[in-house]
Design an enzyme around this catalytic site. Sequence first.
Site, PDB file in Angstrom:
ATOM      1  N   ARG A  88     -34.193  31.703 -29.570  1.00 50.33           N
ATOM      2  CA  ARG A  88     -34.467  31.233 -28.324  1.00 50.33           C
ATOM      3  C   ARG A  88     -35.337  32.443 -27.715  1.00 50.33           C
ATOM      4  O   ARG A  88     -35.939  32.011 -26.656  1.00 50.33           O
ATOM      5  CB  ARG A  88     -33.287  30.893 -27.669  1.00 50.33           C
ATOM      6  CG  ARG A  88     -33.487  29.201 -27.245  1.00 50.33           C
ATOM      7  CD  ARG A  88     -32.257  28.967 -26.592  1.00 50.33           C
ATOM      8  NE  ARG A  88     -32.366  27.591 -25.871  1.00 50.33           N
ATOM      9  CZ  ARG A  88     -31.747  26.728 -26.321  1.00 50.33           C
ATOM     10  NH1 ARG A  88     -31.069  26.373 -27.497  1.00 50.33           N
ATOM     11  NH2 ARG A  88     -31.611  25.430 -25.710  1.00 50.33           N
ATOM     12  N   ARG A 153     -24.153  15.494 -19.943  1.00 45.09           N
ATOM     13  CA  ARG A 153     -23.590  16.830 -20.080  1.00 45.09           C
ATOM     14  C   ARG A 153     -23.970  17.322 -18.760  1.00 45.09           C
ATOM     15  O   ARG A 153     -25.003  16.943 -17.856  1.00 45.09           O
ATOM     16  CB  ARG A 153     -24.880  17.521 -21.026  1.00 45.09           C
ATOM     17  CG  ARG A 153     -24.339  17.454 -22.492  1.00 45.09           C
ATOM     18  CD  ARG A 153     -25.266  17.937 -23.504  1.00 45.09           C
ATOM     19  NE  ARG A 153     -26.135  19.225 -23.216  1.00 45.09           N
ATOM     20  CZ  ARG A 153     -27.170  19.775 -23.868  1.00 45.09           C
ATOM     21  NH1 ARG A 153     -27.355  19.162 -25.270  1.00 45.09           N
ATOM     22  NH2 ARG A 153     -27.515  20.530 -23.623  1.00 45.09           N
ATOM     23  N   ARG A 164     -33.705  24.887 -16.713  1.00 45.06           N
ATOM     24  CA  ARG A 164     -33.893  25.139 -18.191  1.00 45.06           C
ATOM     25  C   ARG A 164     -35.396  25.194 -18.585  1.00 45.06           C
ATOM     26  O   ARG A 164     -35.454  25.908 -19.815  1.00 45.06           O
ATOM     27  CB  ARG A 164     -32.839  23.973 -19.082  1.00 45.06           C
ATOM     28  CG  ARG A 164     -31.484  24.185 -19.091  1.00 45.06           C
ATOM     29  CD  ARG A 164     -30.682  22.947 -19.287  1.00 45.06           C
ATOM     30  NE  ARG A 164     -31.038  22.426 -20.592  1.00 45.06           N
ATOM     31  CZ  ARG A 164     -30.580  21.120 -20.881  1.00 45.06           C
ATOM     32  NH1 ARG A 164     -30.128  20.249 -20.155  1.00 45.06           N
ATOM     33  NH2 ARG A 164     -30.873  20.795 -22.131  1.00 45.06           N
TER      34      ARG A 164
HETATM   35  P1  AP5 Z   1     -28.697  23.099 -26.561  1.00 44.62           P
HETATM   36  O1  AP5 Z   1     -27.657  22.334 -26.514  1.00 44.62           O
HETATM   37  O2  AP5 Z   1     -29.441  23.678 -27.684  1.00 44.62           O
HETATM   38  O3  AP5 Z   1     -29.762  22.570 -25.630  1.00 44.62           O
HETATM   39  P2  AP5 Z   1     -31.384  22.492 -25.346  1.00 44.62           P
HETATM   40  O4  AP5 Z   1     -32.316  23.205 -26.360  1.00 44.62           O
HETATM   41  O5  AP5 Z   1     -31.706  22.459 -24.109  1.00 44.62           O
HETATM   42  O6  AP5 Z   1     -31.700  21.198 -26.184  1.00 44.62           O
HETATM   43  P3  AP5 Z   1     -31.131  19.895 -25.851  1.00 44.62           P
HETATM   44  O7  AP5 Z   1     -29.944  19.600 -26.637  1.00 44.62           O
HETATM   45  O8  AP5 Z   1     -31.045  19.480 -24.394  1.00 44.62           O
HETATM   46  O9  AP5 Z   1     -32.404  18.870 -26.329  1.00 44.62           O
HETATM   47  P4  AP5 Z   1     -32.941  18.408 -27.961  1.00 44.62           P
HETATM   48  O10 AP5 Z   1     -34.073  19.106 -28.170  1.00 44.62           O
HETATM   49  O11 AP5 Z   1     -31.819  18.684 -28.638  1.00 44.62           O
HETATM   50  O12 AP5 Z   1     -33.030  16.856 -27.414  1.00 44.62           O
HETATM   51  P5  AP5 Z   1     -32.249  15.755 -27.925  1.00 44.62           P
HETATM   52  O13 AP5 Z   1     -32.177  15.474 -29.419  1.00 44.62           O
HETATM   53  O14 AP5 Z   1     -30.706  15.662 -27.533  1.00 44.62           O
HETATM   54  O15 AP5 Z   1     -28.490  24.575 -25.485  1.00 44.62           O
HETATM   55  C1  AP5 Z   1     -27.530  24.065 -24.208  1.00 44.62           C
HETATM   56  C2  AP5 Z   1     -27.508  25.510 -23.738  1.00 44.62           C
HETATM   57  O16 AP5 Z   1     -26.649  26.461 -24.424  1.00 44.62           O
HETATM   58  C3  AP5 Z   1     -28.764  26.297 -23.337  1.00 44.62           C
HETATM   59  O17 AP5 Z   1     -29.209  25.916 -21.987  1.00 44.62           O
HETATM   60  C4  AP5 Z   1     -28.067  27.823 -23.370  1.00 44.62           C
HETATM   61  O18 AP5 Z   1     -27.349  28.136 -21.979  1.00 44.62           O
HETATM   62  C5  AP5 Z   1     -27.129  27.934 -24.488  1.00 44.62           C
HETATM   63  N1  AP5 Z   1     -27.699  28.018 -25.692  1.00 44.62           N
HETATM   64  C6  AP5 Z   1     -27.945  27.372 -26.902  1.00 44.62           C
HETATM   65  N2  AP5 Z   1     -28.766  28.053 -27.796  1.00 44.62           N
HETATM   66  C7  AP5 Z   1     -28.769  29.357 -27.302  1.00 44.62           C
HETATM   67  C8  AP5 Z   1     -29.554  30.645 -27.620  1.00 44.62           C
HETATM   68  N3  AP5 Z   1     -30.056  30.453 -29.106  1.00 44.62           N
HETATM   69  N4  AP5 Z   1     -29.686  31.690 -26.988  1.00 44.62           N
HETATM   70  C9  AP5 Z   1     -28.946  31.622 -25.959  1.00 44.62           C
HETATM   71  N5  AP5 Z   1     -28.602  30.462 -25.224  1.00 44.62           N
HETATM   72  C10 AP5 Z   1     -28.474  29.401 -26.101  1.00 44.62           C
HETATM   73  O19 AP5 Z   1     -32.915  14.438 -27.264  1.00 44.62           O
HETATM   74  C11 AP5 Z   1     -32.928  14.289 -25.692  1.00 44.62           C
HETATM   75  C12 AP5 Z   1     -32.914  12.922 -25.304  1.00 44.62           C
HETATM   76  O20 AP5 Z   1     -34.079  12.372 -25.572  1.00 44.62           O
HETATM   77  C13 AP5 Z   1     -31.821  11.947 -25.892  1.00 44.62           C
HETATM   78  O21 AP5 Z   1     -31.250  11.194 -24.889  1.00 44.62           O
HETATM   79  C14 AP5 Z   1     -32.430  11.321 -26.844  1.00 44.62           C
HETATM   80  O22 AP5 Z   1     -31.842  10.124 -27.234  1.00 44.62           O
HETATM   81  C15 AP5 Z   1     -33.701  11.181 -26.511  1.00 44.62           C
HETATM   82  N6  AP5 Z   1     -34.699  11.259 -27.485  1.00 44.62           N
HETATM   83  C16 AP5 Z   1     -34.945  12.117 -28.369  1.00 44.62           C
HETATM   84  N7  AP5 Z   1     -36.018  11.801 -29.203  1.00 44.62           N
HETATM   85  C17 AP5 Z   1     -36.665  11.029 -28.483  1.00 44.62           C
HETATM   86  C18 AP5 Z   1     -38.048  10.031 -28.804  1.00 44.62           C
HETATM   87  N8  AP5 Z   1     -38.799  10.599 -29.783  1.00 44.62           N
HETATM   88  N9  AP5 Z   1     -38.330   9.284 -28.029  1.00 44.62           N
HETATM   89  C19 AP5 Z   1     -37.664   8.898 -26.871  1.00 44.62           C
HETATM   90  N10 AP5 Z   1     -36.469   9.629 -26.660  1.00 44.62           N
HETATM   91  C20 AP5 Z   1     -35.927  10.528 -27.466  1.00 44.62           C
END
Ligand code: AP5
Length: 209
Positions: A88, A153, A164
């Site tokens: 990241r 969450r 974020r």
């Molecule tokens: P993390 O859990 O990795 O969160 P994120 O990257 O912010 O990603 P999300 O889980 O929020 O989103 P996603 O892309 O996985 O989407 P999802 O599939 O869930 O990290 C959380 C925290 O941890 C960070 O803020 C940081 O503090 C820390 N961290 C983690 N890794 C780190 C690193 N490498 N370095 C430093 N800190 C780190 O989908 C989201 C929603 O959209 C769901 O409701 C889903 O059902 C919906 N959805 C998905 N696809 C579609 C679609 N095509 N159409 C409609 N709805 C959809």
Amino acid sequence: MNIIFLGPPGAGKGTQAQIVCANLGIPQISTGDMLRSAIAHQTETGLKAKSYMDAGQLVPDAVVIAIVKERLTDVDCKNGYVLDGFPRTVEQAQALAVFAGIDKVVNIAVQDEVLVKRLSGRRVCPACGATYHVALLSGETKCAADGTTLIQRDDDKPETVLNRLNVYHRQTAPLIDFYQRKGILCVVDGSQGLEHVTTAILDTLGATR
Ligand code: AP5
């Protein structure tokens, strides 16, 4: 194949990683999930990570690099993996290059307005990690897989979501250039429906359903 899923929060990295990993028979390595588990178990890593995650900030590079480096030595990673949420920062990408060879980076691109709607409506199962969206739940509050009550969450609250997204644009988006220059980046339009996104990712990886 060693793969990275890159993209902003809410792009669908976790959702797609689950499907693609099941399809390819390789593990999903989500740093977000590993950190949330460390917090739940009150480990030293969890204690270090909690305040950063609650604020929507990145956890320090050294902490995250150490957990990924250790995880990649597990036997289930020997035939490949999908890194979901790592690297990241450019520093993390440079560290990763020292201990792992990456074949493909899939950038799941989605506009900010869509991301805000997705994250604010996301609900997750605290037991199995399944992800849902309120728009598709029709009032259902339990996990379809195990009946556990779904939760929001902490970092999906509106003020943290905006933070974020800012952090993503400042610290993670430069990785698009980083991997483009290495010639291993491909871009998928993540604003399409779920199934279309999965098909586009599998196509780009040269895999079939
Ligand atoms: P993390 O859990 O990795 O969160 P994120 O990257 O912010 O990603 P999300 O889980 O929020 O989103 P996603 O892309 O996985 O989407 P999802 O599939 O869930 O990290 C959380 C925290 O941890 C960070 O803020 C940081 O503090 C820390 N961290 C983690 N890794 C780190 C690193 N490498 N370095 C430093 N800190 C780190 O989908 C989201 C929603 O959209 C769901 O409701 C889903 O059902 C919906 N959805 C998905 N696809 C579609 C679609 N095509 N159409 C409609 N709805 C959809």
